[in-house]
Every structure is written in C-alpha cells, then in structure tokens.
Scaffold this motif. Structure first.
Motif, mmCIF file in Angstrom:
data_model
loop_
_atom_site.group_PDB
_atom_site.id
_atom_site.type_symbol
_atom_site.label_atom_id
_atom_site.label_comp_id
_atom_site.label_asym_id
_atom_site.label_seq_id
_atom_site.Cartn_x
_atom_site.Cartn_y
_atom_site.Cartn_z
ATOM 1 N N PHE A 159 -43.250 16.559 16.336
ATOM 2 C CA PHE A 159 -44.566 16.586 17.530
ATOM 3 C C PHE A 159 -44.544 18.410 18.281
ATOM 4 O O PHE A 159 -44.841 19.328 19.451
ATOM 5 C CB PHE A 159 -43.978 16.001 18.940
ATOM 6 C CG PHE A 159 -44.371 14.841 18.795
ATOM 7 C CD1 PHE A 159 -45.891 14.275 18.120
ATOM 8 C CD2 PHE A 159 -43.876 13.771 18.864
ATOM 9 C CE1 PHE A 159 -45.693 12.946 17.470
ATOM 10 C CE2 PHE A 159 -43.526 12.593 17.886
ATOM 11 C CZ PHE A 159 -45.097 11.939 17.944
ATOM 12 N N TYR A 160 -43.430 18.920 17.394
ATOM 13 C CA TYR A 160 -43.793 20.092 17.173
ATOM 14 C C TYR A 160 -42.970 21.013 18.304
ATOM 15 O O TYR A 160 -43.162 21.799 19.400
ATOM 16 C CB TYR A 160 -44.083 20.974 16.943
ATOM 17 C CG TYR A 160 -45.443 20.829 16.228
ATOM 18 C CD1 TYR A 160 -44.692 20.679 14.232
ATOM 19 C CD2 TYR A 160 -46.791 20.213 15.925
ATOM 20 C CE1 TYR A 160 -44.970 20.295 13.279
ATOM 21 C CE2 TYR A 160 -46.869 19.021 14.707
ATOM 22 C CZ TYR A 160 -46.136 19.248 13.073
ATOM 23 O OH TYR A 160 -46.740 18.977 12.648
ATOM 24 N N PRO B 145 -50.029 8.770 18.965
ATOM 25 C CA PRO B 145 -49.910 9.312 18.397
ATOM 26 C C PRO B 145 -48.651 8.764 17.723
ATOM 27 O O PRO B 145 -48.465 7.999 17.696
ATOM 28 C CB PRO B 145 -49.016 10.613 19.430
ATOM 29 C CG PRO B 145 -48.745 9.769 20.098
ATOM 30 C CD PRO B 145 -49.623 8.758 20.316
ATOM 31 N N VAL B 146 -48.945 9.272 15.921
ATOM 32 C CA VAL B 146 -48.365 8.596 15.239
ATOM 33 C C VAL B 146 -47.194 9.161 13.891
ATOM 34 O O VAL B 146 -46.686 8.777 13.141
ATOM 35 C CB VAL B 146 -48.293 7.737 13.763
ATOM 36 C CG1 VAL B 146 -49.326 6.699 14.977
ATOM 37 C CG2 VAL B 146 -49.881 7.983 13.382
ATOM 38 N N ASN B 147 -46.896 11.518 14.688
ATOM 39 C CA ASN B 147 -46.128 11.654 13.772
ATOM 40 C C ASN B 147 -44.959 11.365 12.967
ATOM 41 O O ASN B 147 -44.684 11.007 12.274
ATOM 42 C CB ASN B 147 -46.037 13.160 14.155
ATOM 43 C CG ASN B 147 -46.922 14.154 13.701
ATOM 44 O OD1 ASN B 147 -48.957 13.710 13.679
ATOM 45 N ND2 ASN B 147 -47.288 15.326 13.372
ATOM 46 N N HIS B 148 -44.519 10.507 14.290
ATOM 47 C CA HIS B 148 -42.727 9.767 13.785
ATOM 48 C C HIS B 148 -42.865 8.886 12.988
ATOM 49 O O HIS B 148 -41.970 8.193 12.557
ATOM 50 C CB HIS B 148 -42.216 9.903 15.480
ATOM 51 C CG HIS B 148 -42.922 9.251 16.123
ATOM 52 N ND1 HIS B 148 -44.033 9.219 16.135
ATOM 53 C CD2 HIS B 148 -42.799 7.701 16.418
ATOM 54 C CE1 HIS B 148 -44.939 8.175 17.408
ATOM 55 N NE2 HIS B 148 -43.592 7.318 17.999
ATOM 56 N N TRP B 149 -44.036 8.541 12.647
ATOM 57 C CA TRP B 149 -44.287 7.228 11.777
ATOM 58 C C TRP B 149 -44.733 7.574 10.273
ATOM 59 O O TRP B 149 -44.586 6.804 9.901
ATOM 60 C CB TRP B 149 -44.510 6.514 11.674
ATOM 61 C CG TRP B 149 -44.270 5.729 14.177
ATOM 62 C CD1 TRP B 149 -45.403 5.386 14.465
ATOM 63 C CD2 TRP B 149 -42.816 5.392 14.156
ATOM 64 N NE1 TRP B 149 -44.756 4.905 15.597
ATOM 65 C CE2 TRP B 149 -43.122 4.701 15.501
ATOM 66 C CE3 TRP B 149 -42.462 4.672 13.620
ATOM 67 C CZ2 TRP B 149 -42.079 4.056 16.023
ATOM 68 C CZ3 TRP B 149 -41.154 4.640 14.361
ATOM 69 C CH2 TRP B 149 -40.971 4.014 15.540
ATOM 70 N N MET B 150 -44.685 9.079 10.314
ATOM 71 C CA MET B 150 -45.465 9.251 9.175
ATOM 72 C C MET B 150 -44.375 9.870 8.030
ATOM 73 O O MET B 150 -43.995 10.311 8.586
ATOM 74 C CB MET B 150 -46.965 9.769 9.374
ATOM 75 C CG MET B 150 -48.245 9.710 9.551
ATOM 76 S SD MET B 150 -49.027 8.899 9.118
ATOM 77 C CE MET B 150 -49.266 10.059 7.688
ATOM 78 N N ARG B 151 -44.778 9.883 6.867
ATOM 79 C CA ARG B 151 -44.034 10.537 5.997
ATOM 80 C C ARG B 151 -45.351 11.132 4.852
ATOM 81 O O ARG B 151 -46.109 10.878 4.941
ATOM 82 C CB ARG B 151 -43.559 9.540 5.470
ATOM 83 C CG ARG B 151 -43.797 8.766 3.879
ATOM 84 C CD ARG B 151 -43.215 7.728 4.166
ATOM 85 N NE ARG B 151 -42.865 6.582 2.830
ATOM 86 C CZ ARG B 151 -42.079 6.006 2.818
ATOM 87 N NH1 ARG B 151 -41.166 5.619 2.834
ATOM 88 N NH2 ARG B 151 -42.799 4.178 2.419
ATOM 89 N N SER B 152 -44.337 12.233 4.260
ATOM 90 C CA SER B 152 -45.353 13.161 2.901
ATOM 91 C C SER B 152 -45.295 12.053 1.797
ATOM 92 O O SER B 152 -44.679 11.541 1.527
ATOM 93 C CB SER B 152 -44.766 14.820 3.138
ATOM 94 O OG SER B 152 -45.108 15.070 1.996
#
Length: 331
Positions: free
Chosen positions: A249-250, A75-82
């Motif tokens: 992570f909602y 899981p990588v949401n916390h490393w991603m950006r728009s």
C-alpha cells in the motif's frame, strides 16, 4: 465446467473506448501511470439478498451467510500478484435444492487506479441478478477489448472466459470463475511461494486437534506478552506482515510496524482480554492452501477483548503461512 450462458451473470472487462488518438493517449496513461508505477487494486463490491463467498487468488475477501446488504470498496493489493490472478464467486440458495432468491443482487468488480488518484478502471468481475440468472441465454457471456493496452510481449491484460459450475457444495449453488492476466510492478508476496498447508475440509479430527494445539501455543505467547505490556518482545513475529503491508500500500518503510505497535500499546490496556485456553484456539485454512487463520472458537479473531469502559470489543486477526515446518505471521 462450461461457459456461462446467462444474461444475468457477465464479465465487465476493459473500458476506455474511443478514437485512435484518444486510445493511444489512454494506453500510455494506463500502462505507464498505473500498472508500471503504483497500481491500487480494489474490488467494488455489493451483495444483498443471498449467501455468497468471493475469493481472490484463493483468499476469501468477502463472505456473507445471512443475506444482509453489504456495499463497499475492498483494497486487495496484498492479495494480488503480477500475472495470473483468479476471481471466484459462489452463490448459495437459502436451503439445499432451492432456487437462489430472486431478490439477490451481487456485484464484484476488480478495479485499478493510480496511487493518489480517484479514477478507477474496471478490469473484470461478476454481476449477479437473482431474478434472471436461470432464464436468458447468451451466445457470448463475456467481452474482451484490449485496444487500450499494450501487446502481449510488453504486458497485455488478458481476461478469460467465465466458467460456471452447478451444485458445487450442494444442490442449487452456482460457482463462477474468472482468470485475469494482469502484469504490474507489485512484488510477489511471500505466501504465494509457501508450503501447502493442511486442508481443514479434509483433515481428521485428530489432525485438527494437533494443528489447533500448535496455533494455541503461538496465540498464548502473543496474548501473554500483550497482557504483560511486553509489546516490543513480540513485534519481530509480525515483521513479514508489516514489511509486506508497507510495500502493498505504498507506505513509508516501517509505517505499518509503528501503527501496529501503537495499536497494541494503546488498545490492549483498554481491554479485558478474553480468557484463552487450549480449547478456544482453532485452525482454518484458506481455499488456496497457502494461508491459515488462527481463530478462536469463541470469537472470530485470534486476539480479542471486551472494552473496560463499556459495551463493545476489539479484536485483531492473524494469518499465517508455513515454510519448512515453521508458522510465519504474514497477514
């Protein structure tokens, strides 16, 4: 850098081919249901047979120094950006100047799915085959197909050509890089706007000792409170980490804080905490120079202890960013 020209390394880009009607349906589903609502970004990873490092936005998300096989979804949401994101893979031979093992096999694919759903859509990534990486030549080593995404004015996903560098650390290495423009509704995590931190690879011994001493003071404070059972007194130190993890992570607001509090309260009493002195706390910077780890020289993670009930140990990693000279726990 030069464009990649090998058959074994290539970029897997956007899927969802089909007729015009099917394309219109999938376009609406992808843009409205995923990127603009609750996108869950993961890396489908497999690595075996060689040493490697995989970075997302300058953060090490997977590394292996032994060549042991690893396969899992990260899981990588916390490393991603728009917006602009970078994916980098470095592959090493066993020894300097050698070829990378022909038995090596690495797959690292950035994927996205809608929160609560199981279907993944592959955006881009790397596939490495050690038996072929030096031989075959392609005129074009990447693909780009955006028929199922909106135009650039309203949020096109853009995948760059992949670049390759040789001998980046020592003779025989290969380094591959990819840029992905991915609009989404993810917040911008605080570390992207942090002050730049010192680079471990270039600092002097004196600078390393000084910054490690700063890390020790922070770690000493946390461990003392944990050993004394004063969990509530240190929870504010983790406020940014907990809040951003909830968002990434909602989770329900406050869920990560409650989980960490429970872990500290329930797990620490089961441990014989490993003795901490000023020589056992160290500093390590991430490649993006936005994040640092407070590592123990005698263990991988900052907070570590052996289980009182028998063999085994538990440990907690801590990552920091720096703002106006202050270290802030952010991951």
């Amino acid at each position: 850098m030069k464009k990649l020209q090998t058959l074994a390394i290539f970029i897997i880009t956007l899927l969802l081919h089909g007729c015009d009607n099917a394309s219109a349906i999938s376009q609406e589903k992808f843009n409205m249901s995923i990127l603009n609502q609750k996108p869950v970004f993961t890396i489908d990873f497999h690595g075996a047979g060689t040493r490697y490092q995989l970075y997302l936005n300058g953060v090490l998300v997977e590394g292996n120094s032994s060549g042991v096989q690893t396969t899992y979804e990260i899981p990588v949401n916390h490393w991603m950006r728009s917006g602009k994101n970078t994916l980098d893979l470095t592959v090493y031979p066993n020894d300097e100047g050698e070829d990378i093992s022909f038995k090596s096999d690495i797959k690292a694919l950035l994927q996205v799915r809608n929160y609560g759903e199981r279907e993944n859509f592959t955006l881009g990534g790397f596939v490495f085959d050690g038996a072929k990486y030096k031989n075959a030549i392609l005129d074009k080593a990447y693909q780009r197909d955006i028929e199922d995404f909106t135009t650039v004015e309203t949020g096109e996903i853009i995948i760059s050509e992949m670049t390759e560098e040789h001998d980046i650390h020592f003779e025989g290495t290969r380094a591959y890089s990819l840029t992905l423009e991915i609009p989404s509704n993810l917040p911008l995590w605080a570390f992207f706007n942090s002050d730049e931190i010192p680079d471990l690879d270039t600092m002097s011994d004196e600078s390393y000792e000084a910054i490690s001493a700063e890390m020790y003071v922070i770690l000493r404070n946390i461990q003392d409170h944990l050993e004394q059972g004063k969990v509530d007194e240190i929870m504010p130190l983790f406020a940014e980490r907990n809040r951003e993890t909830d968002l990434a992570f909602y989770k329900e607001e406050g869920q990560t804080e409650r989980e960490l509090h429970s872990d500290f309260t329930n797990d620490i009493p089961t441990l014989d905490m490993i003795t901490l002195d000023s020589n056992s706390a160290g500093y390590e910077s991430e490649r993006n120079l936005m994040l640092a780890s407070n590592l123990r020289n005698d263990r991988d993670n900052a907070i570590s202890g052996n289980l009182k009930s028998g063999p085994g140990n538990l440990s907690f990693p801590i990552m920091f960013r720096q703002q106006d000279g202050k270290w802030i726990i952010t991951r």
